[in-house]
Scaffold this motif. Structure first.
Motif, PDB file in Angstrom:
ATOM      1  N   LEU A  96      17.858  11.762  14.099  1.00  0.00           N
ATOM      2  CA  LEU A  96      16.573  12.283  13.636  1.00  0.00           C
ATOM      3  C   LEU A  96      15.501  11.208  13.759  1.00  0.00           C
ATOM      4  O   LEU A  96      15.802  10.014  13.766  1.00  0.00           O
ATOM      5  CB  LEU A  96      16.679  12.733  12.175  1.00  0.00           C
ATOM      6  N   LEU A  97      14.261  11.635  13.829  1.00  0.00           N
ATOM      7  CA  LEU A  97      13.120  10.725  13.900  1.00  0.00           C
ATOM      8  C   LEU A  97      12.344  10.774  12.590  1.00  0.00           C
ATOM      9  O   LEU A  97      11.973  11.859  12.129  1.00  0.00           O
ATOM     10  CB  LEU A  97      12.194  11.112  15.052  1.00  0.00           C
ATOM     11  N   VAL A  98      12.138   9.615  11.982  1.00  0.00           N
ATOM     12  CA  VAL A  98      11.256   9.520  10.813  1.00  0.00           C
ATOM     13  C   VAL A  98      10.003   8.803  11.306  1.00  0.00           C
ATOM     14  O   VAL A  98      10.056   7.626  11.670  1.00  0.00           O
ATOM     15  CB  VAL A  98      11.901   8.737   9.657  1.00  0.00           C
ATOM     16  N   THR A  99       8.902   9.513  11.350  1.00  0.00           N
ATOM     17  CA  THR A  99       7.734   8.953  12.025  1.00  0.00           C
ATOM     18  C   THR A  99       6.440   9.292  11.296  1.00  0.00           C
ATOM     19  O   THR A  99       6.453   9.856  10.199  1.00  0.00           O
ATOM     20  CB  THR A  99       7.693   9.437  13.480  1.00  0.00           C
ATOM     21  N   THR A 100       5.337   8.933  11.940  1.00  0.00           N
ATOM     22  CA  THR A 100       4.010   9.091  11.349  1.00  0.00           C
ATOM     23  C   THR A 100       3.045   9.643  12.383  1.00  0.00           C
ATOM     24  O   THR A 100       3.440  10.024  13.487  1.00  0.00           O
ATOM     25  CB  THR A 100       3.479   7.743  10.850  1.00  0.00           C
ATOM     26  N   ASN A 101       1.784   9.616  12.035  1.00  0.00           N
ATOM     27  CA  ASN A 101       0.742  10.044  12.959  1.00  0.00           C
ATOM     28  C   ASN A 101       0.673   9.170  14.205  1.00  0.00           C
ATOM     29  O   ASN A 101       0.068   9.559  15.203  1.00  0.00           O
ATOM     30  CB  ASN A 101      -0.622  10.029  12.254  1.00  0.00           C
ATOM     31  N   THR A 102       1.299   8.001  14.184  1.00  0.00           N
ATOM     32  CA  THR A 102       1.291   7.146  15.370  1.00  0.00           C
ATOM     33  C   THR A 102       1.864   7.896  16.569  1.00  0.00           C
ATOM     34  O   THR A 102       1.226   8.003  17.616  1.00  0.00           O
ATOM     35  CB  THR A 102       2.088   5.852  15.127  1.00  0.00           C
ATOM     36  N   THR A 103       3.088   8.425  16.439  1.00  0.00           N
ATOM     37  CA  THR A 103       3.719   9.100  17.569  1.00  0.00           C
ATOM     38  C   THR A 103       3.278  10.548  17.723  1.00  0.00           C
ATOM     39  O   THR A 103       3.212  11.070  18.837  1.00  0.00           O
ATOM     40  CB  THR A 103       5.255   9.089  17.426  1.00  0.00           C
ATOM     41  N   HIS A 104       2.960  11.215  16.597  1.00  0.00           N
ATOM     42  CA  HIS A 104       2.755  12.659  16.647  1.00  0.00           C
ATOM     43  C   HIS A 104       1.314  13.114  16.494  1.00  0.00           C
ATOM     44  O   HIS A 104       1.044  14.320  16.491  1.00  0.00           O
ATOM     45  CB  HIS A 104       3.644  13.337  15.602  1.00  0.00           C
ATOM     46  N   SER A 105       0.368  12.168  16.350  1.00  0.00           N
ATOM     47  CA  SER A 105      -1.044  12.555  16.263  1.00  0.00           C
ATOM     48  C   SER A 105      -1.909  11.757  17.228  1.00  0.00           C
ATOM     49  O   SER A 105      -2.779  12.320  17.904  1.00  0.00           O
ATOM     50  CB  SER A 105      -1.582  12.341  14.837  1.00  0.00           C
ATOM     51  N   ALA A 106      -1.676  10.448  17.285  1.00  0.00           N
ATOM     52  CA  ALA A 106      -2.578   9.560  18.012  1.00  0.00           C
ATOM     53  C   ALA A 106      -2.142   9.217  19.430  1.00  0.00           C
ATOM     54  O   ALA A 106      -2.973   9.122  20.335  1.00  0.00           O
ATOM     55  CB  ALA A 106      -2.764   8.266  17.215  1.00  0.00           C
ATOM     56  N   GLU A 303       7.831  24.874   8.764  1.00  0.00           N
ATOM     57  CA  GLU A 303       6.693  25.572   9.367  1.00  0.00           C
ATOM     58  C   GLU A 303       5.375  24.927   8.978  1.00  0.00           C
ATOM     59  O   GLU A 303       4.450  24.814   9.803  1.00  0.00           O
ATOM     60  CB  GLU A 303       6.693  27.042   8.935  1.00  0.00           C
ATOM     61  N   GLU A 304       5.276  24.477   7.736  1.00  0.00           N
ATOM     62  CA  GLU A 304       4.049  23.805   7.284  1.00  0.00           C
ATOM     63  C   GLU A 304       3.860  22.487   8.009  1.00  0.00           C
ATOM     64  O   GLU A 304       2.738  22.131   8.395  1.00  0.00           O
ATOM     65  CB  GLU A 304       4.113  23.581   5.769  1.00  0.00           C
ATOM     66  N   PHE A 308       0.827  21.511  10.503  1.00  0.00           N
ATOM     67  CA  PHE A 308       0.086  20.293  10.172  1.00  0.00           C
ATOM     68  C   PHE A 308      -0.012  19.371  11.384  1.00  0.00           C
ATOM     69  O   PHE A 308      -1.071  18.784  11.654  1.00  0.00           O
ATOM     70  CB  PHE A 308       0.785  19.583   9.012  1.00  0.00           C
ATOM     71  N   VAL A 309       1.094  19.220  12.124  1.00  0.00           N
ATOM     72  CA  VAL A 309       1.095  18.359  13.311  1.00  0.00           C
ATOM     73  C   VAL A 309       0.057  18.844  14.322  1.00  0.00           C
ATOM     74  O   VAL A 309      -0.698  18.041  14.895  1.00  0.00           O
ATOM     75  CB  VAL A 309       2.497  18.311  13.953  1.00  0.00           C
TER      76      VAL A 309
END
Length: 328
Positions: A96-106, A303-304, A308-309
């Motif tokens: 699994l990946l535990v991540t932030t907006n670094t990989t999934h937003s920016a 789903e939320e 959000f992503v």
């Protein structure tokens, strides 16, 4: 009946049998899940805010699932190494990946070449909260407030520099320089801990860093904190003004955190993981523990998180465009 039709019926039967076998195997895997260690892959180095909070949550997750949890730090390429690794992993719930907006937003707007798709290559599991950022400077920088820092920067163009160890830090630094109208040198690092070390060593003037990572050094006198990056003051550090309150307009940046699985992971596994993670994050004692480390912990449904992503991708595209950051 023609031989062509017979062959077609046979092919369809074989395909149906294969699909049925695949479905049966997937269902059996989900029912027996988990029966071995689960690896949580992080895009940041040990000692980062995401690493520290994940280790706390993973201890409780291990107990709830009855298996070991292995933390694997894959820092580098602005989180792309970790994200790509998980995107290409077997979708069985064990990587699994535990991540932030670094990989999934920016990253889609900071990097010209991306080796994963933050939406198509992952199944969202659960959001675990926010990690607000704050501006910290080396004590030798002659500024006690954001206003004084801006005045110093304008009087000494090019003298100030800012470190970054994540997309939040990159975008926060560039947004500050652009919105405040000052010229600063950007010094990028693989992750926050080494970047912070160079700020404390006086080799870089300042940095936007998550509260968890930066606050101990502020309390110890190695750094001076000036403001938080959120629109309003953070209850985690109520004495610090927001950047907007401190005089820098249009500044509202928050780092979020969440769990993801490779695309194709059985829904039953995602539902199980979501339920256990939500139970952990919503426990008052764990929320309180994470709050002392600078994390605003909360959760929701897969789903939320997925919705959000998608919203955050739109927001971060705007933030990066407004700060005049060119993709590298």
């Amino acid at each position: 009946m023609s031989s062509f039709v017979i062959r077609g019926l046979r092919a369809a039967a074989v395909l149906l049998a294969c699909l049925s076998a695949s479905l049966a195997t997937s269902t059996a895997q989900a029912q027996n899940y988990p029966n071995r260690n689960i690896t949580l892959v992080l895009p940041f180095a040990a000692g980062s805010g995401t690493d520290t909070t994940t280790r706390i949550i993973s201890q409780h997750l291990s107990q709830a699932l009855g298996v070991g949890i292995v933390i694997e730090n894959k820092a580098g390429a602005n989180g792309m190494l970790a994200a790509t690794y998980v995107a290409r992993a077997t979708p069985d719930g064990y990587t699994l990946l535990v991540t932030t907006n670094t990989t999934h937003s920016a990253n889609p707007y900071l990097l010209k070449s991306l080796t994963y798709d933050p939406v198509k290559d992952f199944v969202p599991i659960a959001r675990t909260g926010d990690l607000p950022f704050m501006l910290v400077i080396h004590p030798d920088v002659p500024a006690k407030t954001v206003g004084e820092l801006v005045a110093y920067g304008k009087a000494n163009p090019g003298k100030l520099s800012y470190a970054s160890g994540s997309s939040s830090a990159i975008v926060s630094g560039a947004t500050f320089a652009h919105n405040a109208g000052i010229d600063m040198l950007h010094v990028p690092y693989k992750s926050s801990p080494p970047a912070l070390n160079d700020v404390m060593g006086g080799r870089v003037s300042m940095m936007f860093v998550d509260i968890l990572t930066g606050l101990p050094h502020v309390n110890g006198g190695a750094l001076r904190s000036l403001a938080v990056t959120t629109r309003e003051r953070s209850p985690l550090v109520p004495n610090l003004p927001s950047m907007q309150e401190a005089g820098v307009p249009d500044f509202d940046i928050t780092s979020w955190q969440g769990y993801f699985a490779p695309a194709g992971t059985p829904k039953e596994i995602v539902v199980r993981l979501n339920a256990e993670i939500r139970k952990i994050v919503e426990k008052p004692e764990i929320k309180a523990q994470l709050a002392t480390l600078g994390m605003d912990a909360f959760s929701g449904t897969p789903e939320e998180l997925g919705a959000f992503v998608k919203d955050q991708l739109v927001l971060w595209e705007k933030l990066i465009k407004n700060a005049n950051i060119e993709a590298q």
